[in-house]
Design an enzyme around this catalytic site. Structure first.
Site, PDB file in Angstrom:
ATOM      1  N   GLU B  60       0.639  -1.345   0.167  1.00 33.35           N
ATOM      2  CA  GLU B  60      -0.308  -0.066   0.156  1.00 33.35           C
ATOM      3  C   GLU B  60       0.881   0.839   0.092  1.00 33.35           C
ATOM      4  O   GLU B  60       0.648   2.358  -0.885  1.00 33.35           O
ATOM      5  CB  GLU B  60      -0.519   0.259   1.384  1.00 33.35           C
ATOM      6  CG  GLU B  60      -2.039  -0.635   1.196  1.00 33.35           C
ATOM      7  CD  GLU B  60      -1.497  -2.367   1.371  1.00 33.35           C
ATOM      8  OE1 GLU B  60      -1.023  -2.739   1.482  1.00 33.35           O
ATOM      9  OE2 GLU B  60      -2.799  -3.377   0.940  1.00 33.35           O
ATOM     10  N   HIS B 129     -11.538  -4.925   9.747  1.00 30.56           N
ATOM     11  CA  HIS B 129     -11.748  -4.862   8.605  1.00 30.56           C
ATOM     12  C   HIS B 129     -13.095  -3.498   8.716  1.00 30.56           C
ATOM     13  O   HIS B 129     -14.039  -3.907   8.023  1.00 30.56           O
ATOM     14  CB  HIS B 129     -12.125  -6.148   7.761  1.00 30.56           C
ATOM     15  CG  HIS B 129     -11.748  -6.648   6.711  1.00 30.56           C
ATOM     16  ND1 HIS B 129     -10.321  -7.556   7.122  1.00 30.56           N
ATOM     17  CD2 HIS B 129     -10.359  -6.422   5.379  1.00 30.56           C
ATOM     18  CE1 HIS B 129      -9.583  -7.941   6.453  1.00 30.56           C
ATOM     19  NE2 HIS B 129      -9.944  -7.469   5.416  1.00 30.56           N
TER      20      HIS B 129
END
Ligand SMILES: Cc1ncc(C[n+]2csc(CCOP(=O)(O)OP(=O)(O)O)c2C)c(N)n1
Ligand SMILES: [Mg+2]
Lengths: 332, 326
Positions: B60, B129
Site C-alpha cells: 500500500e 476490516h
C-alpha cells in the site's frame, strides 16, 4: 566512457565548490543564519558528482533524502538560491518554505529532498512510471542512504520497478551509518547490492571515494536504465566527515576509522590524480580554492543575506491549488 | 437520468476520465484482471490495457507513493485502496508527501492523485476490516476529503477529483456499492466543496455524510410521523474543507443540530462540526448540539454486538427526542 582531463578539472572545481559550500553552511548554522536540521555532504562528493556527471542533469530526474544541497546544485540549481533557502528567504529554491531538507528545483528536474527515511523510493519509481508513459528517454535517479534500505518502501519499490520495467537508477550512498548506528548493528546483510538480487535487479558495488570509478560504474548503470532494460542498483561505499546532522557529536565513531576515510578524501584523490597526470599544479588548485571561497562569500552568502524573507501574510499560500475550477464542479 | 448502482457510477467515471485523458491511470490490488473487489473498475483492463489499469502488489505505501511520484509528471492516478483499513499502511506517503509537497516546494510540485477506498463497517468483518478513518484524513492540511452518499455523488465527485490539481481522498462505503440511484446521462462534475440539503426542515438539522445521510433521512421521516418534528438533513459530502457556510445557514434556520457519524466519537466529524457551529453561529443555538456516534470499541464480530456498537436511525431519533424532551 573515458573523460578528458579538462572535464575532470571542471568536476574538481565543482566538487571543491560543493565542499566549501557545505562547510560554509556549517558556519552559517553556528552563526544562526540557518535553523532546523542540517545534514552535510563532505566526504561523499564523488557519489553525486560521479553519478550525475554520467547522467544528463536537468534532463534526467533526480530525487533524494534530506542530505540534498549538493545533488540539487549538481542538477543545475543556483547555489545562491540553495543558500537562500537555507537562510529561509523568499528567493530560496523552495521560497523559504522548505528548508535544508526540502530543496526543490523542478525546472532543473530536481524533484526534491524528503525527510522521511525511505520516502523517495516509491516516488522515484512513480516518476519513472511518468517517464515511461510520456515516452521520453529520461531516467530517474534516486540517491538514498544505506540505512534507508531497511524500510519497507525499499523492497516494495524494487519489486514494482522490476515488474513494470521502470527507468529508475537507485544509488545507495553507503556511509556505513544511519545516524549513530553502524550498519552491522542494524542490517543483516552488509553489502547492500546483494540485497537487490532477490528482485532480479542488476546491481554493483563501487568505491564511492573515487570519482573515476563512480563515473565508470554509473555510466554502465545509466546505459542499462536508459536502454529500456529496467531498474539498476548502484552501491557506493563512502563516508561522511561530519556528524549525521548538526546535533550529532560523532562520538560513536573510532578516530582510527575516521582517519582511514579522510586519507581517501574524494576531492584530494581527484586533485592528486590530475597533478600526477600534469593537468593541474598545486598552485592552480590553491588559486581555484581561493576563488571558490571568494565566490561563496561575495555572491552566495551575500545573496542569501540580502534577500528578504517571505511575507508572513502568505503563510496559508500553497496549501491547495489556487482557484482550481474543478472544486466548484468544473468549467463546462 | 440513469438508475444505476454505485459501483457502476464509479466505473463510468473512471471510463470517461480515462477516455478523456491518456494520462489518467487506475491502480490498486485486483482492480485490473479481476475488475476490483467491488467491481468499480470492471472492464477497464480490457479497454485500456495493463499500462493504464495496473494490478499492484500488496504494497500500500509503495504503490500509493508510486502514484504520487507519477503525478509529479502530470500522470493522474486513481488509486484504489481495497479497504480503508489497509490505508493505514499508506499514511506515510499520503500525509508526508501528497499533502505537503506543494507547500514545501514553494508551489513547484503538486500531487494530483485520487485515492479512493471503502471505509465503514459492513457485516461481521471483524475489528480489522471495519475501520472508519475519515476523521484521520480530514485532519490533515493539504488534502481534500470527500465522501459520496449516492451514485450521483460517487460519479461526479470522482470526475472532479481526477481533474482537480490537489490530492483528493474519496471515502466510500463497503455497504453502498450496490445502492441504486439516478445519475445524469450527461457528463456531470460534482463540486468538491460544499454540502447539500437533502431534506428541508425547520426544527432541527441532522448533519450526515456517506452512509449516515441515510440514517438521518429515515430518522427525519420517523420524527415527522411520530413527533411532528421537521428535521432538515444536510449531506456533508465534503469533509475537508468543511462547508462552514452551509453549516451556518442551516443551523441559523433550525437553531438545533445533531451530527451523525459512523465512527467513534473522539476527534471525529461530530466534534469538528460542533466546533464549526460554535465558531460560526453559537448565538443561533436553542440547544446544545449533540452527536450520534459509534461506541468507543473495536468493532466486534458477533452480530448483535456489532449492531450495538454502531449508530442507526433509531439512535438519531432518540437523540432528537432527548433534545426536544419528547
Ligand atoms: C521514517 C523515518 N524514521 C526515522 C527518521 C530519523 N532519521 C533521519 S536520518 C536517519 C538515518 C538514515 O541513515 P541513512 O539512510 O544511511 O542516510 P544517511 O543519513 O547516512 O545519509 C534517521 C534514523 C526519519 N527521518 N524518518
Ligand atoms: Mg548512512
Amino acid at each position: 566512457m573515458i573523460m578528458k582531463d579538462t572535464d575532470k578539472k571542471r568536476v574538481l572545481r565543482e566538487m571543491l565548490f560543493a565542499r566549501r559550500f557545505e562547510e560554509r553552511c556549517y558556519e552559517a548554522y553556528v552563526e544562526r543564519n540557518i535553523g532546523g536540521f542540517l545534514h552535510l555532504y563532505p566526504g561523499e562528493e564523488a557519489c553525486a558528482f560521479g553519478v550525475l556527471e554520467a547522467a544528463k542533469p536537468g534532463h534526467d530526474y533526480v530525487i533524494t533524502s534530506y542530505r540534498d544541497h549538493v545533488h540539487a546544485i549538481k542538477s543545475g540549481s543556483d547555489p545562491k538560491k540553495v543558500m537562500a533557502e537555507l537562510f529561509a528567504k523568499e528567493t530560496g529554491v523552495s521560497k523559504g518554505r522548505g528548508g535544508s531538507m526540502h530543496i526543490f528545483d523542478v525546472a532543473n528536474r530536481f524533484m526534491g529532498g524528503y525527510a522521511l527515511v525511505g520516502g523517495p523510493f516509491p516516488l522515484a519509481a512513480g516518476i519513472a512510471k511518468g517517464i515511461q508513459m510520456q515516452g521520453g528517454d529520461e531516467i530517474c535517479i534516486c540517491f538514498l542512504g544505506d540505512a534507508a534500505n531497511n524500510q519497507g518502501t525499499f523492497h516494495e519499490s524494487l519489486n514494482m520497478a522490476k515488474i513494470w520495467n521502470l527507468p529508475v537508477l537507485y544509488v545507495c550512498e553507503n556511509n556505513l551509518y544511519g545516524i549513530g548506528t553502524r550498519i552491522d548493528r542494524s542490517t543483516a546483510v552488509i553489502d547492500q547490492y546483494k540485497r537487490v538480487s532477490g528482485y532480479n535487479i542488476p546491481s554493483a558495488q563501487e568505491d564511492g571515494q573515487d570519482f573515476d570509478k563512480v563515473f565508470t560504474a554509473a555510466s554502465k548503470a545509466i546505459k542499462h536504465v536508459r536502454g529500456g532494460n529496467g531498474p539498476y542498483f548502484l552501491e557506493l561505499m563512502t563516508y561522511r566527515y561530519r556528524g549525521h546532522s548538526m546535533s550529532d557529536s560523532n562520538a560513536y565513531r573510532a578516530k582510527t576509522e575516521e582517519r582511514m576515510w579522510s586519507d581517501r578524501d574524494p576531492v584530494i584523490m581527484l586533485r592528486d590524480r590530475l597533478i600526477v597526470s600534469g593537468a593541474l599544479t598545486l598552485d592552480e588548485y590553491k588559486e581555484m580554492d581561493t576563488a571558490i571561497l571568494d565566490e561563496i562569500e561575495d555572491e552566495v552568502i551575500r545573496y542569501a543575506t540580502e534577500s528578504s524573507e517571505p511575507p508572513v501574510s502568505e503563510v496559508e499560500r500553497f496549501v491547495l491549488a489556487d482557484n482550481d475550477p474543478w472544486v466548484k464542479g468544473g468549467v463546462k | 437520468m440513469a438508475d444505476i448502482m454505485m459501483w457502476e457510477a464509479i466505473m463510468r467515471a473512471h471510463d470517461e476520465e480515462m477516455a478523456n485523458d491518456p494520462m489518467v491511470i487506475a491502480m490498486g490490488e485486483d482492480i485490473g484482471v479481476v475488475g476490483g473487489t467491488y467491481k468499480a473498475t470492471t472492464g477497464l483492463y480490457d479497454k485500456y490495457g495493463e499500462q493504464r489499469v495496473i494490478d499492484t502488489p500488496i504494497s500500500e505505501n509503495g504503490y500509493t507513493g508510486l502514484g504520487i511520484g507519477a503525478s509529479f509528471l502530470g500522470v493522474r492516478p486513481i488509486i484504489e485502496i481495497m479497504s480503508v483499513n489497509f490505508a493505514w499502511l499508506a499514511m506515510d506517503q499520503i500525509f508526508n508527501t501528497a499533502a505537503k509537497v506543494r507547500y514545501m516546494s514553494g508551489g513547484q510540485l503538486q500531487a494530483p492523485v485520487v485515492i479512493r477506498s471503502p471505509g465503514g463497517t459492513a457485516h461481521q468483518l471483524g475489528s480489522q476490516h471495519s475501520a472508519r478513518m475519515e476523521k484521520v484524513f480530514m485532519g490533515i492540511a493539504g488534502l481534500r476529503v470527500v465522501t459520496p452518499s449516492s451514485p450521483r455523488q460517487a460519479y461526479g465527485l470522482l470526475k472532479s477529483a481526477v481533474r482537480c490539481n490537489d490530492p483528493v481522498f474519496i471515502n466510500e462505503h463497503e455497504l453502498m456499492y450496490n445502492m441504486r440511484g439516478d445519475v445524469p446521462e450527461d457528463e456531470y462534475f460534482h463540486p468538491l466543496e460544499g454540502s447539500e440539503i437533502t431534506r428541508e426542515g425547520r426544527d432541527v438539522t441532522l448533519f450526515g455524510y456517506n452512509i449516515s445521510v441515510h440514517w438521518c433521512l429515515k430518522a427525519a421521516e420517523l420524527l415527522s410521523k411520530h413527533h411532528g418534528i421537521e428535521a432538515e438533513v444536510v449531506d456533508l459530502f465534503t469533509l475537508s474543507p468543511l462547508d462552514r457556510e452551509g453549516i451556518r445557514n442551516s443551523v441559523s434556520k433550525t437553531h438545533r443540530a445533531v451530527i451523525v457519524e459512523e465512527a467513534e466519537p473522539a476527534v471525529g466529524v461530530g466534534a469538528e462540526v460542533m466546533a464549526v457551529i460554535n465558531e460560526e453561529c453559537f448565538f443561533e443555538l436553542d440547544a446544545a448540539p449533540m452527536r450520534v456516534s459509534a461506541l468507543n470499541v473495536p468493532i466486534p464480530y458477533n452480530h448483535a454486538m456489532e449492531k450495538a456498537a454502531l449508530p442507526d436511525e433509531n439512535n438519531v431519533v432518540e437523540a432528537v427526542r432527548n433534545m426536544f424532551g419528547v
